[in-house]
Design a protein around this motif. Sequence first.
Motif, mmCIF file in Angstrom:
data_model
loop_
_atom_site.group_PDB
_atom_site.id
_atom_site.type_symbol
_atom_site.label_atom_id
_atom_site.label_comp_id
_atom_site.label_asym_id
_atom_site.label_seq_id
_atom_site.Cartn_x
_atom_site.Cartn_y
_atom_site.Cartn_z
ATOM 1 N N GLY A 1 0.838 -1.198 0.000
ATOM 2 C CA GLY A 1 0.000 0.000 0.000
ATOM 3 C C GLY A 1 0.872 1.247 0.000
ATOM 4 N N ILE A 2 0.223 2.378 0.225
ATOM 5 C CA ILE A 2 0.959 3.656 0.242
ATOM 6 C C ILE A 2 0.823 4.273 1.629
ATOM 7 N N ILE A 3 1.949 4.692 2.193
ATOM 8 C CA ILE A 3 1.893 5.443 3.452
ATOM 9 C C ILE A 3 1.942 6.913 3.081
ATOM 10 N N MET A 4 0.966 7.658 3.543
ATOM 11 C CA MET A 4 0.964 9.085 3.210
ATOM 12 C C MET A 4 1.773 9.854 4.247
ATOM 13 N N ASN A 5 2.538 10.847 3.785
ATOM 14 C CA ASN A 5 3.263 11.691 4.736
ATOM 15 C C ASN A 5 2.465 12.975 4.994
ATOM 16 N N ASP A 6 3.027 13.834 5.830
ATOM 17 C CA ASP A 6 2.304 15.064 6.210
ATOM 18 C C ASP A 6 1.924 15.909 5.000
ATOM 19 N N ARG A 7 2.854 15.973 4.038
ATOM 20 C CA ARG A 7 2.580 16.805 2.854
ATOM 21 C C ARG A 7 1.389 16.254 2.081
ATOM 22 N N MET A 8 1.343 14.918 1.982
ATOM 23 C CA MET A 8 0.228 14.308 1.246
ATOM 24 C C MET A 8 -1.098 14.577 1.970
ATOM 25 N N TYR A 9 -1.084 14.412 3.306
ATOM 26 C CA TYR A 9 -2.319 14.712 4.053
ATOM 27 C C TYR A 9 -2.687 16.182 3.900
ATOM 28 N N GLY A 10 -1.638 17.050 3.928
ATOM 29 C CA GLY A 10 -1.872 18.487 3.787
ATOM 30 C C GLY A 10 -2.523 18.795 2.437
ATOM 31 N N ALA A 11 -2.077 18.070 1.392
ATOM 32 C CA ALA A 11 -2.617 18.328 0.050
ATOM 33 C C ALA A 11 -4.100 17.967 -0.028
ATOM 34 N N LEU A 12 -4.545 17.058 0.859
ATOM 35 C CA LEU A 12 -5.957 16.646 0.808
ATOM 36 C C LEU A 12 -6.884 17.596 1.573
ATOM 37 N N VAL A 13 -6.275 18.470 2.405
ATOM 38 C CA VAL A 13 -7.125 19.376 3.205
ATOM 39 C C VAL A 13 -8.027 20.248 2.317
ATOM 40 N N PRO A 14 -7.471 20.916 1.265
ATOM 41 C CA PRO A 14 -8.386 21.716 0.422
ATOM 42 C C PRO A 14 -9.456 20.876 -0.262
ATOM 43 N N VAL A 15 -9.121 19.608 -0.560
ATOM 44 C CA VAL A 15 -10.129 18.744 -1.193
ATOM 45 C C VAL A 15 -11.265 18.491 -0.198
ATOM 46 N N ARG A 16 -10.893 18.264 1.073
ATOM 47 C CA ARG A 16 -11.928 18.036 2.095
ATOM 48 C C ARG A 16 -12.813 19.267 2.260
ATOM 49 N N TRP A 17 -12.189 20.452 2.285
ATOM 50 C CA TRP A 17 -12.976 21.686 2.421
ATOM 51 C C TRP A 17 -13.900 21.872 1.225
ATOM 52 N N THR A 18 -13.377 21.545 0.038
ATOM 53 C CA THR A 18 -14.210 21.685 -1.164
ATOM 54 C C THR A 18 -15.396 20.737 -1.082
ATOM 55 N N MET A 19 -15.127 19.503 -0.668
ATOM 56 C CA MET A 19 -16.203 18.514 -0.536
ATOM 57 C C MET A 19 -17.259 19.009 0.464
ATOM 58 N N LEU A 20 -16.771 19.608 1.556
ATOM 59 C CA LEU A 20 -17.702 20.110 2.571
ATOM 60 C C LEU A 20 -18.562 21.236 1.994
ATOM 61 N N PHE A 21 -17.884 22.128 1.253
ATOM 62 C CA PHE A 21 -18.622 23.237 0.628
ATOM 63 C C PHE A 21 -19.664 22.676 -0.352
ATOM 64 N N LEU A 22 -19.246 21.682 -1.159
ATOM 65 C CA LEU A 22 -20.168 21.118 -2.156
ATOM 66 C C LEU A 22 -21.352 20.445 -1.472
ATOM 67 N N MET A 23 -21.062 19.709 -0.394
ATOM 68 C CA MET A 23 -22.143 18.980 0.271
ATOM 69 C C MET A 23 -23.165 19.941 0.897
#
Length: 385
Positions: free
Chosen positions: A215-237
């Motif tokens: 599998g893939i282990i995500m590092n802090d940068r990868m998790y950080g990159a997903l934060v705007p995606v989560r916010w966008t998803m929240l806005f869309l929902m």
Amino acid sequence: MNTLRKRVLTTLTCAALVFAAYHAWRLPFYEYAEEIYTTTKDRLFTLDWLLHLIPLLIILGLSAIAIMISISAREKLLSQNTAARRFASAHSETSGKRLPGQRASGFMVIRWISMILFSFLMIFGGTLLGARFDKISIPVFSCPVNMSQLTESSCYYLSHLADLFSLPVSDIILFFVSTIGFALVLGRMICGFLCPMGLAQDLMDLLRHRTKTEGIIMNDRMYGALVPVRWTMLFLMLGLTFIGGNFCNFCPAVTISPVLAGLQVSLFAGGFMMVIVLTGSFFKRRFFCTICPLGYLLGLFHRISPFRITKDCTACTECGACYDACPMGIKAIYKERENSDVTEITCIMCGECVRKCPEDKALSVTCLGRSVYTSSRDKVVRNYR
Ligand code: SF4
Ligand code: SF4
Ligand code: SF4
């Protein structure tokens, strides 16, 4: 320059997601050939029911193809590039599976039984037990287009707040009381123990371990990159409905409960989102949960939930095994040196950190201060004999 590039990339990602979401509403992606939203006992497990599973089979097939392409692309890249090989060995995950002879803990057995049983009830519960709880909403991702679920899933009205406020006052009150009640009492235990989308992702993780794929282990940068995606998803929902869009048009949950109940549903945007979710969660455990808007809302209530992850900082040796096992990349579980409560809003209460911790009672899952699952050196050592 780096920061500027990051900001530009983040802005472009958010804009692309909003654009795709808006057009998912405008194009006829989400269609029902039949005007039925319920199933009946005599229709289950018939040829007609099997035929309605075809979209799901196509989605599974596409996910399998995407996984195989990703694996062979990775192998090709690694065979040609030493730097990429080094990066991959630092970011690949093979741990987490049960070793031969290892017994699953009671906590994990209960978690799996609970997820499977609840998902089954969210597909056939209303048909088998009668529509007794259909006015109760529970905050999980289990598409209520299937009206034969045991309870309603809160995701529909949360993503259609305008529709919610057009209901009779008693229904609005019941919606908020049940949704907030479950969120307050269970917090993100709902993610670890009930959500069908969580089960689908855990099954993909299990499949990866069974096929011995890294599998893939995500590092802090990868998790950080997903934060705007989560916010966008929240806005869309929460917000798409107010500008004339429909979050359901591209929600992956449409392919679980409604399809398995035998209803004819989307093969398009929602189906393709599900291919991404299944492929992503094959390589990264609970991939969708890292960007899930409902999970984020649940996390707000998780701050006051009676279920906590607690740590005895004096017993912890900072080995990092808990962090390696955590699907949500929560650092506080091994870094915290003062506070005993290490529950973060992103914690899905899966208990993996406790299972992997090699120090007696260093980590525990507690309910109202009482330990319900605690780490044990003995259990960890037994697994390596
Ligand atoms: S984060 Fe979202 S998808 Fe994941 S288990 Fe929780 S509600 Fe379900
Ligand atoms: S696994 Fe246990 S001992 Fe190791 S860092 Fe985490 S809490 Fe500490
Ligand atoms: S902190 Fe522990 S219980 Fe929470 S998500 Fe991570 S591994 Fe699971």
